[in-house]
Design a protein around this motif. Structure first.
Motif, PDB file in Angstrom:
ATOM      1  N   SER A   1       0.369  -1.566   0.137  1.00  0.00           N
ATOM      2  CA  SER A   1       0.235   0.142  -0.067  1.00  0.00           C
ATOM      3  C   SER A   1       0.711   1.413   0.240  1.00  0.00           C
ATOM      4  CB  SER A   1      -0.969  -0.398   1.424  1.00  0.00           C
ATOM      5  OG  SER A   1      -0.228   0.175   2.713  1.00  0.00           O
TER       6      SER A   1
ATOM      7  N   GLN B   1      -7.434   9.900   3.025  1.00  0.00           N
ATOM      8  CA  GLN B   1      -7.555   8.325   2.567  1.00  0.00           C
ATOM      9  C   GLN B   1      -7.785   8.586   1.351  1.00  0.00           C
ATOM     10  OE1 GLN B   1      -9.327   5.273   4.611  1.00  0.00           O
ATOM     11  NE2 GLN B   1      -9.349   6.289   6.803  1.00  0.00           N
ATOM     12  N   ARG B   2      -6.658   9.682   0.478  1.00  0.00           N
ATOM     13  CA  ARG B   2      -6.484   9.989  -0.737  1.00  0.00           C
ATOM     14  C   ARG B   2      -5.080   9.530  -1.254  1.00  0.00           C
ATOM     15  NH1 ARG B   2     -11.428  10.693  -3.601  1.00  0.00           N
ATOM     16  NH2 ARG B   2     -13.159  11.854  -1.100  1.00  0.00           N
ATOM     17  N   VAL B   3      -5.158   9.211  -2.372  1.00  0.00           N
ATOM     18  CA  VAL B   3      -3.801   8.910  -2.852  1.00  0.00           C
ATOM     19  C   VAL B   3      -3.707   9.623  -4.848  1.00  0.00           C
ATOM     20  CG1 VAL B   3      -1.868   7.147  -3.475  1.00  0.00           C
ATOM     21  CG2 VAL B   3      -3.137   7.398  -1.754  1.00  0.00           C
TER      22      VAL B   3
ATOM     23  N   TYR C   1       6.413   9.968  -1.272  1.00  0.00           N
ATOM     24  CA  TYR C   1       5.187   8.681  -1.200  1.00  0.00           C
ATOM     25  C   TYR C   1       6.543   7.290  -1.068  1.00  0.00           C
ATOM     26  CZ  TYR C   1       4.521   6.677  -5.467  1.00  0.00           C
ATOM     27  OH  TYR C   1       4.743   6.716  -7.055  1.00  0.00           O
TER      28      TYR C   1
ATOM     29  N   THR D   1      -5.374   3.294   5.810  1.00  0.00           N
ATOM     30  CA  THR D   1      -4.576   4.487   5.864  1.00  0.00           C
ATOM     31  C   THR D   1      -3.340   4.450   4.822  1.00  0.00           C
ATOM     32  OG1 THR D   1      -4.021   4.648   7.570  1.00  0.00           O
ATOM     33  CG2 THR D   1      -6.125   5.326   8.150  1.00  0.00           C
ATOM     34  N   PRO D   2      -3.188   5.788   4.326  1.00  0.00           N
ATOM     35  CA  PRO D   2      -1.989   6.054   3.861  1.00  0.00           C
ATOM     36  C   PRO D   2      -0.743   6.288   4.553  1.00  0.00           C
ATOM     37  CG  PRO D   2      -3.495   7.599   2.754  1.00  0.00           C
ATOM     38  CD  PRO D   2      -4.052   6.656   3.404  1.00  0.00           C
TER      39      PRO D   2
ATOM     40  N   HIS E   1      -7.547   6.134  -2.128  1.00  0.00           N
ATOM     41  CA  HIS E   1      -6.331   4.731  -1.274  1.00  0.00           C
ATOM     42  C   HIS E   1      -6.934   3.631  -2.181  1.00  0.00           C
ATOM     43  CE1 HIS E   1      -3.091   2.647   1.657  1.00  0.00           C
ATOM     44  NE2 HIS E   1      -2.424   2.605   0.421  1.00  0.00           N
TER      45      HIS E   1
END
Length: 507
Positions: free
Chosen positions: A78, A142-144, A160, A260-261, A491
């Protein structure tokens, strides 16, 4: 270099992440020009649990030729945008250590100085500093997404890394390495033969009687240090007086809806607890000081604080924070846990493998192992370990907690002069000073200094002379970051979009 003195065979002792990362880096660098052999025994377990990493792992994976989406699928990986720290400075307080800077610079005076000035002036409703981190703007929702190259875009201001299953990573790298010609030998080493005269390792003997000779040996045997310590008696520098935790209890649990990221580190009564969300499960662990907590109670506490059902029994780990006195001695280079151990607070374990391999390739020897090469390798390695050490100690030292013996000890303990100087410089004027190139740069030090209440007595002397409306600029950046973050995919959706979502499988 005299071709007659070139290395003919490199022997990697030990598998796991360190061993197979070493083999992968070596095969990428030397191809078929030098034989690479790796010895490991399935009878000997590895330390690897769910791993959290830092952004340089992306470069390592690229250098050894891994495709990002396939890597994430194969390791149930992840995305990690940083670390949330809970209860470190004060009980219940939270802050975020982001991957990337705090905001986009808009003036000669650093952005954080404008924030510090606003805080000192008592600006009502001032958000915490980490709210000016693009990484946090994404993470809290919780955005990626991937960073962009345009420096004018707020999406350029973050980086990241990954969370992944270290056992699956080693298995994946083994397949890659064997396809590239690495020879794996199954067996347990029972004897290390030293060469008469110079004490170099001549060969190792396996439990079935086979003898494996080599020109250069990489010791990836873990805490034991089979070659670097048991055979060469290099010595170890113990840092537990600064980093008191010497135990960990690890257990996976079922995934929760809170995918969660980012990693979460929660300070507890005798240490701290990690939470690492993978695609197929969540990794958890309690890192603690045995002087203040026994193993049985640590396991009980960890199990009581999981997000989901435990998927195994807690697994105990024992360690001593510190480093070997030399990382390279004679014809042995210690890689990974064999070289030393930094507790996993800032996810440096695999990075130290990566950086050791980078130094080795930059200072690649011939069979003579000339002392100048060895000395430079050790100098750089010691420098890196000590600068990371200071950053980790910072987390323990900067605390207002006095609720348990551990935290009272940490708040009162003397720290290395190199660290105290940096604490004092920030306390005086909010200045982020550095002794030179280091893994954790100004943004990282800023996150911890501010997040754990090291409040500067005065702001930068240039700031009141600038004639800039700093609060207006801060407000505009905050709005841009958080508006942009809201528009990015979730995510899990991001992993599916890039083809990195793994099919459900056995835990």
């Amino acid at each position: 270099m005299d071709s007659d003195r070139r290395l003919r065979r490199i022997v990697v002792v030990g598998g796991g992440s360190a061993g197979w990362m070493s083999a992968a880096a070596l095969t990428r660098a030397v191809g078929a020009a030098c034989e690479i052999m790796l010895i490991e025994s399935e009878q000997i377990g590895t330390v690897g649990v769910g791993e959290a990493t830092i952004p340089p792992i992306r470069l390592f994976n690229q250098l050894i030729g891994l495709d990002e989406a396939e890597f994430l699928r194969r390791t149930q990986g992840s995305i990690k945008l940083g670390i949330e720290f809970v209860g470190w400075g004060r009980q219940g307080h939270r802050y975020f250590h982001p991957f990337g800077p705090h905001g986009l610079g808009f003036d000669m005076v650093p952005l954080h100085q404008w924030w510090l000035a606003a805080q000192a002036a008592g600006v009502p409703g001032l958000p915490p500093l980490h709210e000016w981190s693009m990484a946090w703007a994404l993470a809290q929702r919780q955005r990626v997404t991937r960073p962009v190259a345009d420096p004018r875009n707020v999406l350029s201001s973050f980086d990241y890394a990954y969370h992944f299953d270290a056992g699956l990573y080693a298995r994946y790298l083994r397949e890659v390495c064997e396809a590239r010609g690495v020879q794996r030998l199954e067996g347990r080493i029972v004897h290390v033969a030293l060469r008469a005269g110079d004490g170099f390792v001549e060969h190792v003997r396996l439990d079935d009687g086979r003898e494996v000779a080599g020109d250069l040996f990489l010791d990836c045997s873990g805490f034991r240090g089979l070659l670097i310590e048991e055979a060469l008696h290099t010595g170890y520098e113990d840092w537990r007086h600064w980093l008191p935790c010497d135990r960990a209890m690890a257990v996976p649990c079922a995934s929760s809806a809170d995918f969660t990221p980012y990693t979460r580190s929660t300070a507890q009564e005798a240490g701290w607890q990690w939470r690492i969300p993978l695609q197929h499960r969540t990794g958890n662990g309690y890192v603690y000081c045995s002087e203040h907590l026994d193993d049985t109670r640590a396991a009980e506490l960890l199990l009581s604080r999981l997000d989901g059902a435990a998927l195994a029994d807690p697994r105990p780990l024992r360690f001593v924070t510190g480093r070997r006195r030399q990382f390279w001695q004679r014809n042995v280079v210690a890689i990974g846990l064999a070289s030393g151990f930094m507790e996993p607070l800032e996810s440096t374990s695999l990075h130290l493998v990566q950086s050791a391999l980078s130094r080795l390739l930059a200072l690649f020897p011939d069979r003579d192992m000339d002392p100048w090469t060895v000395a430079e390798y050790n100098r750089l390695g010691i420098e890196e370990f000590e600068r990371i050490r200071d950053f980790l100690i910072l987390h323990y030292k900067l605390t207002e907690r006095d609720d348990t013996p551990l935290w009272r000890h940490c708040a009162a303990m003397p720290v290395p002069d190199s660290l105290q100087y940096r604490i004092d410089q920030f306390r005086a004027r909010g200045r982020l000073v550095s002794p030179g190139p280091e893994l954790f740069g100004p943004a990282s030090w800023l996150a911890v200094q501010v997040g754990q209440f090291n409040r500067p007595e005065r702001v930068d002397g240039l700031l009141p002379l600038r004639g800039v409306d700093g609060m207006a600029m801060l407000r505009r950046q905050h709005e841009a970051m958080h508006g942009t973050a809201q528009a990015q995919p979730g995510h899990r959706a991001f992993l599916q979009r890039i083809g990195a979502a793994a099919a459900p499988g056995p835990v």
